[in-house]
Design a protein around this motif. Structure first.
Motif, short mmCIF file in Angstrom:
data_model
loop_
_atom_site.label_atom_id
_atom_site.label_comp_id
_atom_site.label_asym_id
_atom_site.label_seq_id
_atom_site.Cartn_x
_atom_site.Cartn_y
_atom_site.Cartn_z
N ILE A 138 0.83 -1.20 0.00
CA ILE A 138 0.00 0.00 0.00
C ILE A 138 0.87 1.25 0.00
O ILE A 138 0.53 2.25 -0.61
CB ILE A 138 -0.93 0.00 1.23
N VAL A 140 1.46 3.19 2.56
CA VAL A 140 0.89 4.21 3.42
C VAL A 140 1.47 4.03 4.82
O VAL A 140 1.39 2.96 5.39
CB VAL A 140 -0.65 4.06 3.46
N ASN A 142 0.59 5.10 7.78
CA ASN A 142 -0.36 4.83 8.86
C ASN A 142 -1.06 3.51 8.58
O ASN A 142 -1.94 3.41 7.73
CB ASN A 142 -1.37 5.97 8.96
N THR A 145 -4.85 3.34 8.64
CA THR A 145 -5.54 3.76 7.41
C THR A 145 -5.49 2.67 6.36
O THR A 145 -6.49 2.40 5.69
CB THR A 145 -4.90 5.05 6.88
N SER A 146 -4.33 2.01 6.20
CA SER A 146 -4.25 1.01 5.14
C SER A 146 -5.14 -0.18 5.44
O SER A 146 -5.73 -0.77 4.53
CB SER A 146 -2.80 0.57 4.93
N LEU A 148 -7.97 -0.01 7.34
CA LEU A 148 -9.34 0.49 7.28
C LEU A 148 -9.80 0.69 5.84
O LEU A 148 -10.90 0.28 5.47
CB LEU A 148 -9.41 1.83 8.03
N ALA A 149 -8.95 1.32 5.05
CA ALA A 149 -9.41 1.74 3.73
C ALA A 149 -9.14 0.70 2.66
O ALA A 149 -9.86 0.65 1.67
CB ALA A 149 -8.76 3.06 3.36
N SER A 150 -8.10 -0.12 2.85
CA SER A 150 -7.76 -1.01 1.75
C SER A 150 -7.96 -2.48 2.09
O SER A 150 -8.77 -3.16 1.46
CB SER A 150 -6.31 -0.77 1.34
N GLY A 153 -11.53 -2.81 3.16
CA GLY A 153 -12.35 -1.84 2.44
C GLY A 153 -13.82 -2.19 2.46
O GLY A 153 -14.68 -1.30 2.55
N TYR A 154 -14.14 -3.50 2.40
CA TYR A 154 -15.56 -3.90 2.42
C TYR A 154 -16.21 -3.48 3.73
O TYR A 154 -17.33 -2.98 3.74
CB TYR A 154 -15.69 -5.42 2.28
N THR A 156 -15.36 -1.11 5.76
CA THR A 156 -15.54 0.33 5.86
C THR A 156 -16.70 0.78 4.99
O THR A 156 -17.47 1.67 5.38
CB THR A 156 -14.24 1.04 5.47
N LEU A 157 -16.85 0.14 3.81
CA LEU A 157 -18.01 0.46 2.97
C LEU A 157 -19.29 0.18 3.74
O LEU A 157 -20.24 0.98 3.73
CB LEU A 157 -17.96 -0.38 1.69
N GLU A 159 -19.61 0.23 6.98
CA GLU A 159 -19.76 1.23 8.04
C GLU A 159 -20.36 2.52 7.50
O GLU A 159 -21.24 3.13 8.13
CB GLU A 159 -18.41 1.54 8.69
N ASP B 30 -3.47 9.24 5.57
CA ASP B 30 -2.56 8.13 5.25
C ASP B 30 -1.26 8.26 6.03
O ASP B 30 -0.56 7.29 6.23
CB ASP B 30 -2.18 8.06 3.77
N TYR B 79 -17.80 6.08 -2.76
CA TYR B 79 -17.12 4.88 -2.25
C TYR B 79 -17.45 3.68 -3.11
O TYR B 79 -16.57 2.95 -3.60
CB TYR B 79 -17.54 4.66 -0.80
N LEU B 94 -13.11 -3.01 -5.13
CA LEU B 94 -12.33 -2.26 -4.14
C LEU B 94 -10.87 -2.68 -4.10
O LEU B 94 -10.20 -2.53 -3.09
CB LEU B 94 -12.94 -2.36 -2.73
N TYR B 96 -7.63 -1.51 -5.22
CA TYR B 96 -7.16 -0.24 -5.80
C TYR B 96 -5.90 -0.40 -6.64
O TYR B 96 -5.48 0.55 -7.28
CB TYR B 96 -6.90 0.80 -4.70
N GLN B 104 1.11 0.83 -6.02
CA GLN B 104 1.14 1.71 -4.83
C GLN B 104 0.40 3.02 -5.10
O GLN B 104 -0.35 3.51 -4.26
CB GLN B 104 2.57 2.00 -4.41
N GLN B 107 -3.21 2.35 -4.93
CA GLN B 107 -3.70 2.27 -3.56
C GLN B 107 -3.87 3.66 -2.98
O GLN B 107 -4.87 3.95 -2.32
CB GLN B 107 -2.72 1.46 -2.69
N HIS B 108 -2.85 4.54 -3.20
CA HIS B 108 -2.94 5.90 -2.66
C HIS B 108 -4.18 6.59 -3.20
O HIS B 108 -4.94 7.20 -2.45
CB HIS B 108 -1.69 6.71 -3.07
N ILE B 111 -7.44 5.03 -1.77
CA ILE B 111 -7.67 5.39 -0.37
C ILE B 111 -8.12 6.85 -0.27
O ILE B 111 -9.06 7.18 0.46
CB ILE B 111 -6.40 5.13 0.47
N ILE B 114 -11.83 7.06 -1.52
CA ILE B 114 -12.87 6.49 -0.65
C ILE B 114 -12.92 7.25 0.67
O ILE B 114 -13.99 7.44 1.24
CB ILE B 114 -12.69 4.98 -0.42
N GLU B 115 -11.77 7.73 1.17
CA GLU B 115 -11.80 8.52 2.40
C GLU B 115 -12.60 9.80 2.19
O GLU B 115 -13.29 10.28 3.09
CB GLU B 115 -10.38 8.86 2.87
#
Lengths: 205, 145
Positions: A138, A140, A142, A145-146, A148-150, A153-154, A156-157, A159, B30, B79, B94, B96, B104, B107-108, B111, B114-115
């Motif tokens: 990823i 990233v 943090n 975040t990686s 949670l978001a990646s 991801g399902y 979080t969607l 949520e 991130d 999202y 989903l 990315y 990478q 992914q950035h 993220i 979706i954020e």
């Protein structure tokens, strides 16, 4: 003084204040003060979470628990009464249930892995994969975040869908009422309108 | 709250910084703590503060409920569409990795998008709930508390 010693002192101080806040919430009858104290309780919990190095969770707790919930509670108070009338009666059954539950929870903590134990079962399953993969897959810094978001991801969607549903539910139940009535050029509850008059432009629902 | 001069001046000073901090938390999630959820709540709290000090009616003119009704679903749609975009570009839902030439970067990008969706929905829902509660009463006098 060592860092760990400092953290212990901070923990003890925060937990003591949490206890006093909780007792005050129970004792006070003035609901405005209770709502404010609930916010303080959340803020203290956020402090504890910072001491546990869970900054992301602490952030959410401070923003949602101490901020938004307090405001919503005050908003609810404005609609209802500001004072709790009936003082709660002492109940032996309730006391016994609370003591039994608390005792069981404290007994259960003896089976929990030590704080920060790298061999804890929760850290053995997919966590190593996340920690190793996050930097390369990823990129990233943090990891929260990686995940949670990646990676998750399902979830979080889901949520976000839950929050969306909550918002829609509140809109349906309480409505954005005043704006609708402003559209109609009528005052609140429209006293001048005959009760059987057709709703002008009633597009809702 | 017309007579609370200090509150009005201080909140006027603070609100831009709250909004700026929310955007920082949103787009810096991130790298530091935070993300869409926290940023959304912070962003909403700026409007709620405004409504508390200047009254809900003024806040409704700044951020009309019609706009909220639009924004609440838009975040979720952003999202969900990101997921479909990654299917269209040859990945899983989903996933990315396929959104850019470099996994990478993909992914950035994913993220970040979706954020942004999360933040939009959370902020809009929080303000909506606040309007729904606060909009049902006239402003309460200080003495009534």
């Amino acid at each position: 003084m060592t860092g760990a010693g400092m953290i212990t002192i901070v923990d003890i101080a925060l937990l003591t204040m949490l206890c006093f806040t909780a007792i005050a919430i129970m004792v006070l009858r003035h609901l405005f003060a209770v709502a404010a104290l609930t916010g303080a309780f959340s803020l203290l919990s956020a402090g504890l979470l910072v001491a546990l190095d869970a900054v992301d969770v602490a952030f959410t707790e401070a923003a949602v628990g101490a901020g938004i919930s307090t405001v919503l509670m005050l908003g609810t108070l404005a609609l209802t009464q500001r004072r709790e009338h009936r003082p709660p009666r002492f109940s032996l059954t309730a006391l016994l249930v609370v003591i039994a539950t608390g005792g069981a929870l404290i007994y259960a903590t003896s089976d929990m892995p030590a704080y920060g134990d790298p061999n804890a079962p929760a850290l053995k399953h997919v966590v190593p994969f996340y920690i190793e993969g996050s930097q390369n897959d990823i990129g990233v810094p943090n990891i929260v975040t990686s995940i949670l978001a990646s990676y998750r991801g399902y979830d979080t969607l889901g949520e976000v869908a839950v929050i969306f549903t909550a918002g829609i539910g509140v809109m349906f139940l309480l409505g954005l009422r005043r704006e609708d009535e402003d559209d109609e050029g009528a005052t609140r509850r429209g006293p001048g309108r005959p009760p059987d008059a057709p709703k002008p432009g009633g597009t809702k629902s | 709250m017309n007579h609370h001069l200090v509150l009005r001046v201080v909140s006027k000073l603070l609100i831009p910084f709250i909004l700026l901090f929310a955007l920082y938390v949103q787009f810096h999630g991130d790298y530091g703590p935070g993300g869409g959820f926290q940023a959304g709540v912070l962003f909403a709290s700026a409007f709620i503060l405004y409504a508390l000090i200047y009254g809900v009616d003024n806040a409704r003119e700044v951020l009309p409920p019609k706009a909220l009704r639009f924004l609440v679903p838009v975040g979720l749609i952003i999202y969900a569409l990101t997921g479909f975009a990654s299917i269209v570009m040859g990945g899983n839902y989903l996933d990315y990795d396929v959104l850019a030439h470099d996994p990478q970067h993909g992914q950035h990008l994913g993220i970040l998008v979706i954020e942004f969706g999360v933040g939009t929905t959370v902020a809009a829902v929080m303000v909506t709930i606040f309007y729904a509660y606060a909009g049902r009463t006239r402003d309460v006098d200080d003495e009534d508390w």
